[in-house]
Design a protein around this motif. Sequence first.
Motif, PDB file in Angstrom:
ATOM      1  N   LYS A  97       0.756  -1.182   0.271  1.00 32.20           N
ATOM      2  CA  LYS A  97       0.173   0.272   0.398  1.00 32.20           C
ATOM      3  C   LYS A  97       0.988   1.372  -0.404  1.00 32.20           C
ATOM      4  O   LYS A  97       1.561   1.035   0.527  1.00 32.20           O
ATOM      5  CB  LYS A  97      -1.122  -0.247   0.789  1.00 32.20           C
ATOM      6  CG  LYS A  97      -1.919  -1.370   1.353  1.00 32.20           C
ATOM      7  CD  LYS A  97      -3.346  -1.094   2.367  1.00 32.20           C
ATOM      8  CE  LYS A  97      -3.307  -2.168   1.929  1.00 32.20           C
ATOM      9  NZ  LYS A  97      -4.346  -2.472   4.118  1.00 32.20           N
ATOM     10  N   ARG A  98       1.091   2.672  -0.794  1.00 37.73           N
ATOM     11  CA  ARG A  98       0.582   3.402  -1.381  1.00 37.73           C
ATOM     12  C   ARG A  98       1.209   3.903   0.478  1.00 37.73           C
ATOM     13  O   ARG A  98       2.349   4.300   0.774  1.00 37.73           O
ATOM     14  CB  ARG A  98       0.411   4.300  -2.291  1.00 37.73           C
ATOM     15  CG  ARG A  98       1.441   3.421  -3.487  1.00 37.73           C
ATOM     16  CD  ARG A  98       1.233   4.821  -4.308  1.00 37.73           C
ATOM     17  NE  ARG A  98      -0.483   5.438  -4.025  1.00 37.73           N
ATOM     18  CZ  ARG A  98      -0.391   6.388  -4.731  1.00 37.73           C
ATOM     19  NH1 ARG A  98       0.069   6.646  -6.123  1.00 37.73           N
ATOM     20  NH2 ARG A  98      -1.768   6.806  -5.101  1.00 37.73           N
ATOM     21  N   ASP A  99       0.117   4.682   0.618  1.00 41.10           N
ATOM     22  CA  ASP A  99       0.062   5.166   2.104  1.00 41.10           C
ATOM     23  C   ASP A  99       0.805   4.456   2.931  1.00 41.10           C
ATOM     24  O   ASP A  99       1.712   6.336   3.779  1.00 41.10           O
ATOM     25  CB  ASP A  99      -1.552   5.368   2.064  1.00 41.10           C
ATOM     26  CG  ASP A  99      -1.399   7.160   2.547  1.00 41.10           C
ATOM     27  OD1 ASP A  99      -2.735   6.409   4.439  1.00 41.10           O
ATOM     28  OD2 ASP A  99      -1.230   6.983   2.986  1.00 41.10           O
ATOM     29  N   PRO A 100       0.616   3.755   3.705  1.00 37.14           N
ATOM     30  CA  PRO A 100       1.495   2.783   4.698  1.00 37.14           C
ATOM     31  C   PRO A 100       2.959   3.683   4.863  1.00 37.14           C
ATOM     32  O   PRO A 100       3.768   3.927   5.806  1.00 37.14           O
ATOM     33  CB  PRO A 100       1.222   2.659   5.488  1.00 37.14           C
ATOM     34  CG  PRO A 100      -0.432   1.619   4.735  1.00 37.14           C
ATOM     35  CD  PRO A 100      -0.320   2.983   2.992  1.00 37.14           C
ATOM     36  N   ILE A 101       3.830   3.793   3.366  1.00 33.45           N
ATOM     37  CA  ILE A 101       5.042   3.281   3.830  1.00 33.45           C
ATOM     38  C   ILE A 101       5.588   4.315   2.732  1.00 33.45           C
ATOM     39  O   ILE A 101       6.971   4.844   3.378  1.00 33.45           O
ATOM     40  CB  ILE A 101       5.433   2.265   2.875  1.00 33.45           C
ATOM     41  CG1 ILE A 101       4.666   1.477   1.725  1.00 33.45           C
ATOM     42  CG2 ILE A 101       5.228   0.814   3.615  1.00 33.45           C
ATOM     43  CD1 ILE A 101       6.052   0.803   0.803  1.00 33.45           C
ATOM     44  N   ILE A 102       5.156   5.289   2.067  1.00 35.17           N
ATOM     45  CA  ILE A 102       5.283   6.616   1.298  1.00 35.17           C
ATOM     46  C   ILE A 102       5.544   7.164   1.798  1.00 35.17           C
ATOM     47  O   ILE A 102       4.107   7.959   1.891  1.00 35.17           O
ATOM     48  CB  ILE A 102       5.423   6.509   0.025  1.00 35.17           C
ATOM     49  CG1 ILE A 102       5.800   5.283  -0.848  1.00 35.17           C
ATOM     50  CG2 ILE A 102       5.474   7.373  -1.107  1.00 35.17           C
ATOM     51  CD1 ILE A 102       5.251   4.509  -2.163  1.00 35.17           C
ATOM     52  N   LYS A 103       6.225   8.414   2.187  1.00 32.86           N
ATOM     53  CA  LYS A 103       6.575   9.648   3.050  1.00 32.86           C
ATOM     54  C   LYS A 103       6.692  10.888   2.768  1.00 32.86           C
ATOM     55  O   LYS A 103       8.017  10.297   1.516  1.00 32.86           O
ATOM     56  CB  LYS A 103       6.962   9.057   4.953  1.00 32.86           C
ATOM     57  CG  LYS A 103       5.880   8.212   5.409  1.00 32.86           C
ATOM     58  CD  LYS A 103       4.603   8.523   5.337  1.00 32.86           C
ATOM     59  CE  LYS A 103       3.976   7.565   6.791  1.00 32.86           C
ATOM     60  NZ  LYS A 103       2.455   7.825   7.378  1.00 32.86           N
ATOM     61  N   LYS A 104       6.376  12.061   2.730  1.00 30.52           N
ATOM     62  CA  LYS A 104       7.711  13.145   2.335  1.00 30.52           C
ATOM     63  C   LYS A 104       7.133  13.719   4.040  1.00 30.52           C
ATOM     64  O   LYS A 104       6.671  13.730   4.677  1.00 30.52           O
ATOM     65  CB  LYS A 104       6.842  13.229   1.564  1.00 30.52           C
ATOM     66  CG  LYS A 104       5.539  13.735   1.885  1.00 30.52           C
ATOM     67  CD  LYS A 104       4.862  14.663   0.257  1.00 30.52           C
ATOM     68  CE  LYS A 104       3.512  15.104   0.977  1.00 30.52           C
ATOM     69  NZ  LYS A 104       2.546  16.803  -0.207  1.00 30.52           N
ATOM     70  N   ILE A 105       8.937  14.614   3.681  1.00 33.72           N
ATOM     71  CA  ILE A 105       9.371  15.737   4.378  1.00 33.72           C
ATOM     72  C   ILE A 105       8.081  17.055   4.116  1.00 33.72           C
ATOM     73  O   ILE A 105       9.075  17.328   3.406  1.00 33.72           O
ATOM     74  CB  ILE A 105      10.000  15.257   5.407  1.00 33.72           C
ATOM     75  CG1 ILE A 105      10.318  13.778   5.542  1.00 33.72           C
ATOM     76  CG2 ILE A 105      10.504  16.090   6.453  1.00 33.72           C
ATOM     77  CD1 ILE A 105      12.105  14.391   6.590  1.00 33.72           C
ATOM     78  N   LYS A 106       7.623  17.341   5.058  1.00 38.26           N
ATOM     79  CA  LYS A 106       6.981  18.997   5.170  1.00 38.26           C
ATOM     80  C   LYS A 106       7.001  19.308   5.488  1.00 38.26           C
ATOM     81  O   LYS A 106       5.658  19.012   7.178  1.00 38.26           O
ATOM     82  CB  LYS A 106       5.205  18.625   4.400  1.00 38.26           C
ATOM     83  CG  LYS A 106       5.326  20.256   3.629  1.00 38.26           C
ATOM     84  CD  LYS A 106       3.933  19.752   2.766  1.00 38.26           C
ATOM     85  CE  LYS A 106       3.450  20.950   2.363  1.00 38.26           C
ATOM     86  NZ  LYS A 106       1.942  21.608   1.656  1.00 38.26           N
ATOM     87  N   ASP A 107       7.431  21.216   6.143  1.00 42.69           N
ATOM     88  CA  ASP A 107       7.879  21.941   7.184  1.00 42.69           C
ATOM     89  C   ASP A 107       7.868  20.388   8.715  1.00 42.69           C
ATOM     90  O   ASP A 107       7.860  20.830   9.965  1.00 42.69           O
ATOM     91  CB  ASP A 107       6.152  22.228   7.640  1.00 42.69           C
ATOM     92  CG  ASP A 107       5.748  22.843   6.373  1.00 42.69           C
ATOM     93  OD1 ASP A 107       6.452  23.660   5.727  1.00 42.69           O
ATOM     94  OD2 ASP A 107       4.634  23.666   6.216  1.00 42.69           O
ATOM     95  N   LYS A 108       8.851  19.975   8.548  1.00 42.39           N
ATOM     96  CA  LYS A 108       9.921  19.049   9.191  1.00 42.39           C
ATOM     97  C   LYS A 108       8.697  18.182  10.130  1.00 42.39           C
ATOM     98  O   LYS A 108       9.497  17.550  10.910  1.00 42.39           O
ATOM     99  CB  LYS A 108      10.879  20.639  10.219  1.00 42.39           C
ATOM    100  CG  LYS A 108      11.798  21.127  10.100  1.00 42.39           C
ATOM    101  CD  LYS A 108      12.064  21.742  11.273  1.00 42.39           C
ATOM    102  CE  LYS A 108      13.290  23.406  10.000  1.00 42.39           C
ATOM    103  NZ  LYS A 108      13.941  23.522  11.109  1.00 42.39           N
ATOM    104  N   LYS A 109       7.643  17.929   9.248  1.00 39.58           N
ATOM    105  CA  LYS A 109       7.231  16.696   9.366  1.00 39.58           C
ATOM    106  C   LYS A 109       7.193  15.830   8.267  1.00 39.58           C
ATOM    107  O   LYS A 109       6.433  15.673   7.598  1.00 39.58           O
ATOM    108  CB  LYS A 109       5.662  16.672  10.511  1.00 39.58           C
ATOM    109  CG  LYS A 109       5.645  18.232  11.044  1.00 39.58           C
ATOM    110  CD  LYS A 109       4.259  18.297  11.478  1.00 39.58           C
ATOM    111  CE  LYS A 109       4.646  19.552  10.546  1.00 39.58           C
ATOM    112  NZ  LYS A 109       2.784  20.945  10.850  1.00 39.58           N
ATOM    113  N   LEU A 110       6.856  14.435   9.080  1.00 34.50           N
ATOM    114  CA  LEU A 110       6.754  13.331   8.261  1.00 34.50           C
ATOM    115  C   LEU A 110       5.124  13.029   8.130  1.00 34.50           C
ATOM    116  O   LEU A 110       4.511  12.622   9.203  1.00 34.50           O
ATOM    117  CB  LEU A 110       7.319  11.891   9.443  1.00 34.50           C
ATOM    118  CG  LEU A 110       7.829  10.420   8.048  1.00 34.50           C
ATOM    119  CD1 LEU A 110       8.638  11.064   6.557  1.00 34.50           C
ATOM    120  CD2 LEU A 110       8.129   9.406   8.738  1.00 34.50           C
ATOM    121  N   ILE A 111       4.805  13.312   6.569  1.00 34.77           N
ATOM    122  CA  ILE A 111       3.246  13.266   6.886  1.00 34.77           C
ATOM    123  C   ILE A 111       3.502  12.005   5.298  1.00 34.77           C
ATOM    124  O   ILE A 111       4.624  11.771   4.492  1.00 34.77           O
ATOM    125  CB  ILE A 111       2.962  14.300   5.886  1.00 34.77           C
ATOM    126  CG1 ILE A 111       3.757  15.004   4.878  1.00 34.77           C
ATOM    127  CG2 ILE A 111       2.764  15.456   7.413  1.00 34.77           C
ATOM    128  CD1 ILE A 111       3.149  16.423   4.045  1.00 34.77           C
TER     129      ILE A 111
END
Length: 185
Positions: A97-111
């Motif tokens: 599943k894409r959502d649970p394992i692929i993240k990005k960092i935005k404003d110093k937060k993992l989302i």
Amino acid sequence: IVSTDCEKIMKIAREYGASTPFKRPSSLSKSNIDNYAVIDHALNFMEKTLNIKYDIIILLQPTSPVRDFKHINETILKLWNSRLNTAASVKGPFKKKRDPIIKKIKDKKLIPWCSHSISNPEELYLYNASIYASRRDYFVKKKKLTSTEEIPIKMNKFYSIDVDEISDFIVAENYLKYLNKGIKK
């Protein structure tokens, strides 16, 4: 053939049976030089020297040293028997599943990278940087070894290591030791 500007690498390549018909110009030996310029140089040199025209060009990336001759043969045969212009080795399939394992960092937060989850994703593949192949005329025209539609050459994890840093080198070295044990038996 091996394209390099290093006499030591040329000597080692010849010891292992590779052809080193020229020394790559220093202008094509800097770290920011694109593979396509190096391939274009090698192709032009070989065709002019031997007075022949090649059908297929294959790039065996030196940073992906774990490959088998079967992969190279498969690439040639599939490209030769296809109407497509290019072939590339890939690793996978990845079916998570894409959502649970692929993240990005935005404003110093993992989302989450994707705002929605896919419950039954299709299989995905990634280039493993080991083998790229192209019909000669396509390469000469486009100066590319890739295209929108390509023949996939599937390779497992053992054959998909890409050496970009020391930890990758250690993994590749151990994979080769493991694979060589199977050959010796």
